[in-house]
Design a protein around this motif. Structure first.
Motif, mmCIF file in Angstrom:
data_model
loop_
_atom_site.group_PDB
_atom_site.id
_atom_site.type_symbol
_atom_site.label_atom_id
_atom_site.label_comp_id
_atom_site.label_asym_id
_atom_site.label_seq_id
_atom_site.Cartn_x
_atom_site.Cartn_y
_atom_site.Cartn_z
ATOM 1 N N GLU A 6 56.549 57.699 104.323
ATOM 2 C CA GLU A 6 56.846 58.789 105.251
ATOM 3 C C GLU A 6 57.716 59.843 104.558
ATOM 4 O O GLU A 6 58.298 59.591 103.503
ATOM 5 C CB GLU A 6 57.567 58.234 106.479
ATOM 6 C CG GLU A 6 56.743 57.205 107.231
ATOM 7 C CD GLU A 6 57.502 56.542 108.370
ATOM 8 O OE1 GLU A 6 58.659 56.933 108.646
ATOM 9 O OE2 GLU A 6 56.932 55.627 108.989
ATOM 10 N N ARG A 7 57.833 60.975 105.214
ATOM 11 C CA ARG A 7 58.631 62.083 104.667
ATOM 12 C C ARG A 7 60.058 61.650 104.353
ATOM 13 O O ARG A 7 60.629 62.048 103.339
ATOM 14 C CB ARG A 7 58.611 63.254 105.648
ATOM 15 C CG ARG A 7 59.144 64.536 105.072
ATOM 16 C CD ARG A 7 58.934 65.712 106.046
ATOM 17 N NE ARG A 7 59.008 66.979 105.360
ATOM 18 C CZ ARG A 7 60.136 67.554 104.973
ATOM 19 N NH1 ARG A 7 61.298 66.961 105.211
ATOM 20 N NH2 ARG A 7 60.119 68.718 104.347
ATOM 21 N N LEU A 8 60.641 60.828 105.195
ATOM 22 C CA LEU A 8 62.017 60.377 104.969
ATOM 23 C C LEU A 8 62.146 59.605 103.662
ATOM 24 O O LEU A 8 63.194 59.611 103.033
ATOM 25 C CB LEU A 8 62.544 59.550 106.139
ATOM 26 C CG LEU A 8 61.889 58.181 106.422
ATOM 27 C CD1 LEU A 8 62.689 57.072 105.775
ATOM 28 C CD2 LEU A 8 61.850 57.969 107.919
ATOM 29 N N HIS A 9 61.063 58.946 103.224
ATOM 30 C CA HIS A 9 61.091 58.243 101.938
ATOM 31 C C HIS A 9 61.148 59.232 100.781
ATOM 32 O O HIS A 9 61.851 58.999 99.790
ATOM 33 C CB HIS A 9 59.872 57.336 101.798
ATOM 34 C CG HIS A 9 59.843 56.246 102.808
ATOM 35 N ND1 HIS A 9 58.817 56.113 103.714
ATOM 36 C CD2 HIS A 9 60.723 55.253 103.083
ATOM 37 C CE1 HIS A 9 59.057 55.068 104.491
ATOM 38 N NE2 HIS A 9 60.213 54.538 104.132
ATOM 39 N N ALA A 10 60.422 60.341 100.897
ATOM 40 C CA ALA A 10 60.447 61.360 99.844
ATOM 41 C C ALA A 10 61.833 61.998 99.752
ATOM 42 O O ALA A 10 62.355 62.205 98.653
ATOM 43 C CB ALA A 10 59.376 62.425 100.100
ATOM 44 N N VAL A 11 62.430 62.285 100.896
ATOM 45 C CA VAL A 11 63.791 62.851 100.909
ATOM 46 C C VAL A 11 64.761 61.846 100.280
ATOM 47 O O VAL A 11 65.600 62.204 99.449
ATOM 48 C CB VAL A 11 64.211 63.230 102.340
ATOM 49 C CG1 VAL A 11 65.689 63.610 102.395
ATOM 50 C CG2 VAL A 11 63.340 64.373 102.866
ATOM 51 N N GLY A 12 64.646 60.583 100.639
ATOM 52 C CA GLY A 12 65.494 59.539 100.062
ATOM 53 C C GLY A 12 65.296 59.396 98.570
ATOM 54 O O GLY A 12 66.257 59.190 97.818
ATOM 55 N N PHE A 13 64.056 59.503 98.117
ATOM 56 C CA PHE A 13 63.753 59.439 96.689
ATOM 57 C C PHE A 13 64.508 60.532 95.933
ATOM 58 O O PHE A 13 65.152 60.279 94.912
ATOM 59 C CB PHE A 13 62.238 59.566 96.484
ATOM 60 C CG PHE A 13 61.796 59.767 95.074
ATOM 61 C CD1 PHE A 13 61.956 58.774 94.126
ATOM 62 C CD2 PHE A 13 61.193 60.954 94.686
ATOM 63 C CE1 PHE A 13 61.528 58.958 92.810
ATOM 64 C CE2 PHE A 13 60.767 61.151 93.386
ATOM 65 C CZ PHE A 13 60.934 60.148 92.444
ATOM 66 N N LEU A 14 64.473 61.747 96.454
ATOM 67 C CA LEU A 14 65.171 62.853 95.796
ATOM 68 C C LEU A 14 66.681 62.641 95.782
ATOM 69 O O LEU A 14 67.329 62.810 94.756
ATOM 70 C CB LEU A 14 64.835 64.178 96.474
ATOM 71 C CG LEU A 14 63.390 64.649 96.335
ATOM 72 C CD1 LEU A 14 63.158 65.895 97.176
ATOM 73 C CD2 LEU A 14 63.032 64.906 94.888
ATOM 74 N N HIS A 15 67.231 62.263 96.936
ATOM 75 C CA HIS A 15 68.693 62.162 97.070
ATOM 76 C C HIS A 15 69.274 60.867 96.508
ATOM 77 O O HIS A 15 70.427 60.861 96.074
ATOM 78 C CB HIS A 15 69.104 62.335 98.531
ATOM 79 C CG HIS A 15 68.835 63.711 99.050
ATOM 80 N ND1 HIS A 15 69.469 64.836 98.563
ATOM 81 C CD2 HIS A 15 67.972 64.146 99.989
ATOM 82 C CE1 HIS A 15 69.015 65.900 99.189
ATOM 83 N NE2 HIS A 15 68.097 65.515 100.055
ATOM 84 N N ASN A 16 68.508 59.794 96.521
ATOM 85 C CA ASN A 16 69.042 58.496 96.098
ATOM 86 C C ASN A 16 68.576 58.031 94.724
ATOM 87 O O ASN A 16 69.148 57.090 94.165
ATOM 88 C CB ASN A 16 68.690 57.424 97.129
ATOM 89 C CG ASN A 16 69.230 57.754 98.503
ATOM 90 O OD1 ASN A 16 70.334 58.276 98.641
ATOM 91 N ND2 ASN A 16 68.443 57.470 99.529
ATOM 92 N N VAL A 17 67.526 58.651 94.198
ATOM 93 C CA VAL A 17 66.995 58.250 92.897
ATOM 94 C C VAL A 17 67.060 59.409 91.895
ATOM 95 O O VAL A 17 67.699 59.297 90.854
ATOM 96 C CB VAL A 17 65.544 57.719 93.010
ATOM 97 C CG1 VAL A 17 64.972 57.385 91.646
ATOM 98 C CG2 VAL A 17 65.491 56.503 93.930
ATOM 99 N N VAL A 18 66.393 60.514 92.218
ATOM 100 C CA VAL A 18 66.276 61.613 91.258
ATOM 101 C C VAL A 18 67.638 62.220 90.925
ATOM 102 O O VAL A 18 68.030 62.262 89.752
ATOM 103 C CB VAL A 18 65.313 62.704 91.769
ATOM 104 C CG1 VAL A 18 65.292 63.892 90.824
ATOM 105 C CG2 VAL A 18 63.905 62.132 91.944
ATOM 106 N N GLU A 19 68.342 62.697 91.917
ATOM 107 C CA GLU A 19 69.615 63.396 91.662
ATOM 108 C C GLU A 19 70.658 62.492 91.010
ATOM 109 O O GLU A 19 71.206 62.843 89.960
ATOM 110 C CB GLU A 19 70.136 64.030 92.946
ATOM 111 C CG GLU A 19 69.240 65.160 93.435
ATOM 112 C CD GLU A 19 69.545 65.609 94.851
ATOM 113 O OE1 GLU A 19 70.563 65.166 95.444
ATOM 114 O OE2 GLU A 19 68.761 66.421 95.384
#
Length: 183
Positions: A44-57
């Motif tokens: 879901e979209r919330l997973h993509a947001v979490g990926f950016l904020h919790n993994v990428v950054e």
């Protein structure tokens, strides 16, 4: 570490950002991801947001995981993602379905491998779930040596460690397909 942009003949690799959330969400809903990747399912979209904020950054900031968006042009839409995780010394990647089959991920993997080796890393590891022919074909095309079948190092969604194919690449590895692959 500050994010580093990379380039190849056909690609720009830069940091995924908020503008990429919808593309990440759409691509990660591909049924192939459910079968072969460790991404949440259903995605879901919330997973993509979490990926950016919790993994990428934090990955870049903490010098532990370096994630790039694959784009065909500067500022263009995201078509895939590739990452190198320093803790495991491995690479992981995915490409949107409509962009597969043109050698783009092998091209990106080669550029990332060059960057990783420039950081004085002696070996890059790769793994995928048994049967993920696309991932194995990409690693093979870049010159990874197949090292065998063993439980995956990165756990599946349920915490299990199913059988995986494993490979490695060194700075002196020939960048051509090597024999011994199960594909």
């Amino acid at each position: 570490m500050k994010p580093v942009a990379l380039r190849s003949d056909r690609l720009v690799l830069d940091q995924p950002g908020a503008a990429d959330v919808d593309d990440i969400t759409r691509y990660c809903q591909d049924p192939v991801f459910e079968r072969y990747l460790t991404t949440p399912w259903p995605y879901e979209r919330l997973h993509a947001v979490g990926f950016l904020h919790n993994v990428v950054e934090p990955g870049w900031a903490e010098d532990r995981e370096y994630t790039w968006a694959l784009r065909r042009t500067e500022g263009g839409p995201l078509i895939g993602v590739i990452a190198w995780r320093s803790r495991l010394g491995d690479v992981g990647f995915w490409l949107g379905a409509e962009h597969r089959g043109a050698g783009l991920m092998a091209e990106a993997l080669g550029v990332v491998a060059d960057w990783v080796f420039a950081q004085d890393v002696p070996v890059i590891r790769w793994e995928c779930a048994v049967g993920n022919i696309a991932s194995a074909s990409t690693a093979r095309a870049v010159g990874f040596r197949y090292t065998g079948e063993a439980p995956l190092d990165v756990p599946a969604r349920d915490g299990s460690r199913p059988p995986g194919w494993h490979g490695e690449l060194t700075p002196i590895s020939p960048r051509t397909p090597r024999p011994g692959w199960p594909i």
